[in-house]
Design a protein around this motif. Sequence first.
Motif, short mmCIF file in Angstrom:
data_model
loop_
_atom_site.label_atom_id
_atom_site.label_comp_id
_atom_site.label_asym_id
_atom_site.label_seq_id
_atom_site.Cartn_x
_atom_site.Cartn_y
_atom_site.Cartn_z
N PHE A 182 34.98 40.66 41.04
CA PHE A 182 34.50 39.82 42.12
C PHE A 182 34.11 40.70 43.29
CE2 PHE A 182 39.10 40.08 42.12
CZ PHE A 182 39.40 40.51 43.40
N GLU A 183 33.36 40.14 44.21
CA GLU A 183 32.91 40.91 45.37
C GLU A 183 34.11 41.38 46.19
OE1 GLU A 183 29.97 40.52 49.29
OE2 GLU A 183 30.15 38.86 47.84
N GLY A 184 34.17 42.67 46.47
CA GLY A 184 35.26 43.23 47.26
C GLY A 184 36.47 43.62 46.45
N ASP A 185 36.37 43.52 45.11
CA ASP A 185 37.55 43.91 44.33
C ASP A 185 37.77 45.42 44.41
OD1 ASP A 185 36.45 45.45 42.03
OD2 ASP A 185 35.61 43.55 41.34
N ARG A 186 38.99 45.84 44.04
CA ARG A 186 39.35 47.25 44.11
C ARG A 186 39.70 47.79 42.71
NH1 ARG A 186 41.01 48.89 49.22
NH2 ARG A 186 40.86 50.98 48.32
N PHE A 187 39.11 47.21 41.68
CA PHE A 187 39.48 47.60 40.33
C PHE A 187 39.13 49.06 40.02
CE2 PHE A 187 39.50 42.95 39.41
CZ PHE A 187 40.82 42.88 38.97
N ASP A 188 38.01 49.55 40.53
CA ASP A 188 37.66 50.95 40.25
C ASP A 188 38.72 51.89 40.82
OD1 ASP A 188 35.37 50.15 38.95
OD2 ASP A 188 34.07 50.41 40.70
N ILE B 191 47.96 46.83 40.82
CA ILE B 191 47.53 47.87 41.76
C ILE B 191 46.29 47.42 42.52
CG2 ILE B 191 46.61 50.22 41.93
CD1 ILE B 191 48.42 50.91 39.50
N GLU B 192 45.36 46.74 41.83
CA GLU B 192 44.16 46.23 42.50
C GLU B 192 44.53 45.25 43.61
OE1 GLU B 192 40.96 43.70 43.64
OE2 GLU B 192 42.68 42.98 42.46
N SER B 193 45.49 44.36 43.32
CA SER B 193 45.96 43.41 44.33
C SER B 193 46.60 44.15 45.51
CB SER B 193 46.96 42.45 43.69
OG SER B 193 47.57 41.62 44.66
N TRP B 194 47.41 45.14 45.20
CA TRP B 194 48.10 45.92 46.23
C TRP B 194 47.10 46.65 47.13
CZ3 TRP B 194 48.79 51.15 47.45
CH2 TRP B 194 49.94 51.48 48.17
N LEU B 195 46.05 47.20 46.52
CA LEU B 195 45.04 47.91 47.30
C LEU B 195 44.28 46.97 48.24
CD1 LEU B 195 43.62 50.32 44.57
CD2 LEU B 195 45.05 50.95 46.52
N ARG B 196 44.20 45.70 47.88
CA ARG B 196 43.56 44.71 48.75
C ARG B 196 44.52 44.16 49.80
NH1 ARG B 196 42.66 40.31 46.55
NH2 ARG B 196 43.24 40.69 44.37
N GLY B 197 45.77 44.60 49.76
CA GLY B 197 46.71 44.18 50.79
C GLY B 197 47.68 43.11 50.37
N THR B 198 47.70 42.74 49.09
CA THR B 198 48.62 41.72 48.60
C THR B 198 49.66 42.38 47.71
OG1 THR B 198 46.91 40.01 48.67
CG2 THR B 198 48.85 39.57 47.30
N GLY B 199 50.91 42.38 48.15
CA GLY B 199 51.96 43.11 47.45
C GLY B 199 52.79 42.29 46.50
N THR C 220 62.64 35.35 48.37
CA THR C 220 62.08 36.64 48.78
C THR C 220 60.58 36.49 48.96
OG1 THR C 220 61.51 37.52 46.61
CG2 THR C 220 63.81 37.70 47.28
N GLY C 221 60.02 37.33 49.81
CA GLY C 221 58.58 37.28 49.96
C GLY C 221 58.11 38.09 51.15
N PRO C 222 56.80 38.34 51.21
CA PRO C 222 56.22 39.13 52.28
C PRO C 222 56.28 38.40 53.62
CG PRO C 222 54.49 38.19 50.91
CD PRO C 222 55.79 37.88 50.23
N THR C 223 55.90 39.12 54.66
CA THR C 223 56.11 38.62 56.02
C THR C 223 54.81 38.23 56.73
OG1 THR C 223 56.13 40.93 56.74
CG2 THR C 223 58.26 39.88 56.41
N ASP C 224 53.70 38.07 55.98
CA ASP C 224 52.52 37.54 56.64
C ASP C 224 52.80 36.12 57.10
OD1 ASP C 224 51.14 35.54 54.50
OD2 ASP C 224 52.08 37.23 53.47
N GLU D 36 47.84 46.45 59.06
CA GLU D 36 47.89 45.04 59.47
C GLU D 36 49.12 44.34 58.91
OE1 GLU D 36 47.37 41.03 60.53
OE2 GLU D 36 46.92 42.96 61.47
N ASN D 37 49.48 44.63 57.65
CA ASN D 37 50.67 44.00 57.09
C ASN D 37 51.95 44.48 57.77
OD1 ASN D 37 49.22 42.47 55.27
ND2 ASN D 37 49.59 43.82 53.52
N VAL D 38 52.01 45.77 58.06
CA VAL D 38 53.22 46.32 58.69
C VAL D 38 53.43 45.72 60.08
CG1 VAL D 38 54.22 48.43 59.68
CG2 VAL D 38 53.22 48.46 57.38
N ILE D 39 52.39 45.77 60.91
CA ILE D 39 52.53 45.26 62.28
C ILE D 39 52.45 43.74 62.30
CG2 ILE D 39 51.52 45.30 64.59
CD1 ILE D 39 53.05 47.83 63.74
#
Length: 570
Positions: free
Chosen positions: A536-542, A472-480, A129-133, A161-164
């Motif tokens: 790290f720079e660009g993280d979505r932890f907040d 959730i931080e990973s998911w918000l950056r686009g990694t599911g 199983t895995g994502p489709t990138d 971007e992930n969907v399309i």
Amino acid sequence: MNTTPTSTLERTDATQASVNPEASGTPDPRPATGSSFQIIQPRMEVTAEVFPEDAEILTPEALQFLAELHDRFAGTRHDLLAARLQGRVDVANGRDPKFLPETAFIRDDASWRVAGPGPGLEDRRVEITGPTDRKMAINALNSGAKVWLADQEDATSPTWENVIGGQRSLYDFLHGELTYTSPEGKHYAVTASETPTIVMRPRGWHLVEKHMRFHDRSGRDMNASGSLVDFGLYFFHNAKALIAAGRGPYFYLPKLESHREAKLWNDIFTFAEEYVGIEHGTIRATVLIETIQAAFEMDEILFELRDHCAGLNAGRWDYIFSIVKTFRSRGRRWVTPDRKTITMTVPFMRAYTELLVQTCHKRGAHAIGGMSAFIPNRRDPEVTEAALAAVSADKRREATDGFDGTWVAHPDLIPTARAEFDAVLGDRPNQVDRRRDDVEVTAADLLDIPSAGGEVTEQGVRDNISIGIRYIESWLRGTGAAAIDNLMEDAATAEISRSQIWQWLHDNTVTAEGTRIDQTFIVGAMGDAVRGLPRFEGDRFDDAIQVFRTVALEPEFPTFLTVGAYARFL
């Protein structure tokens, strides 16, 4: 039928932030290529920026097909989602799920069978199983697994971007054009002489695609259904190529809660086959039994999909989440222990899987096992050894219990899983002919949550908070799909983490150490977790912390953490 295109493409300056200036969501991360496309479709409006490579997927004909799907089935989808809400109210008021008396005739009739596996789907002993990138798709296709679950659902963060991009990956592979070059210059290509059969998983009924708006014939406007978008684009572009290759089109259906939802999918399949002119019954679906409600309707789900059904899958992590979510406010008897102690051998989980195997084989359907969360670590031999041992034991149990195949999340686990199924299956492609007449599972067995035993510990609370926020931080950056503490976490495991925190808090649960789980303790544990985060720079932890507070600490319990987070942040 009318397949006349009703949309056109117009070239626009790629430096514009969005085709629709009022559209919300994060900017597309791809660099501008000099031009983009604006989709003009009176009934299916794309509100995100569309690049030339996207336009190959978002063709006028494909958008017309999506509009037709929404015309016929969006209303039923809304009705079924409303029925879900009523069902939750009933359970909260003390009414337990049960085997439906009105459909007993289906369960009692031993004569009917499902269509069974289609071409290329007879042997499913190991599915990856895995994502489709593009990179993950190539790795899966080169993995040596029998099946690749191409996941647009829990392992994929539904950025536009992930969907399309996922649709492009699948389209390009099926048309011989899938390659990828990493930012570091490493080139990836499909080199396997035999690739897995693709079974694509669209998003569940509860999710929308906010970058597409459907305008129905009466003038009403709504977000498109994520399920219909994912299914529709993949099916429309690839069905005939898959048939020509002798491998599809095949789908995994997630998050179903009733046989009525299965009937909706069956109606969609029938319409789609007619629309593109392929034989009825060509599509095959495998349904994930990952809600407690669906566990009571397995026969009925197979019956409704019988012309299109290949089997059922034991989606263990979402099933545990469903247990917590469904009974979260029913009192102390329903409180679940630390997540790591709810294994597949606890009685209520074993009852669920044994009933699934029995039901499938009685109807000529495949029974596919679930995902072990352990993953290897190529930098740490001890971690890898422990992961392989745990996966081996898990897959041995599934194979000896009668499952016909299983899931893994990492290519390095395929040999271990295959060895356990080879030992039971030998040269046979499956063991569907193995009836489990010895199994007797009652409603009480499925609902025996106290049988999990175990305790709630302070470390269990801290683990859930840490895993939930980091995922959730990973998911918000686009990694599911994220490797966290040597476990593969996806949306389902994050849901367990946050829903247990909510249940323990609102039940005033006391830990094994004697600490009451209240707001003070949880906020303090969150503070400890936050201080240990790898910033790290660009993280979505907040943003992740804010989402976690909303879905785990607020009085109102969101049914899925992804719904609100998607609407606000993606």
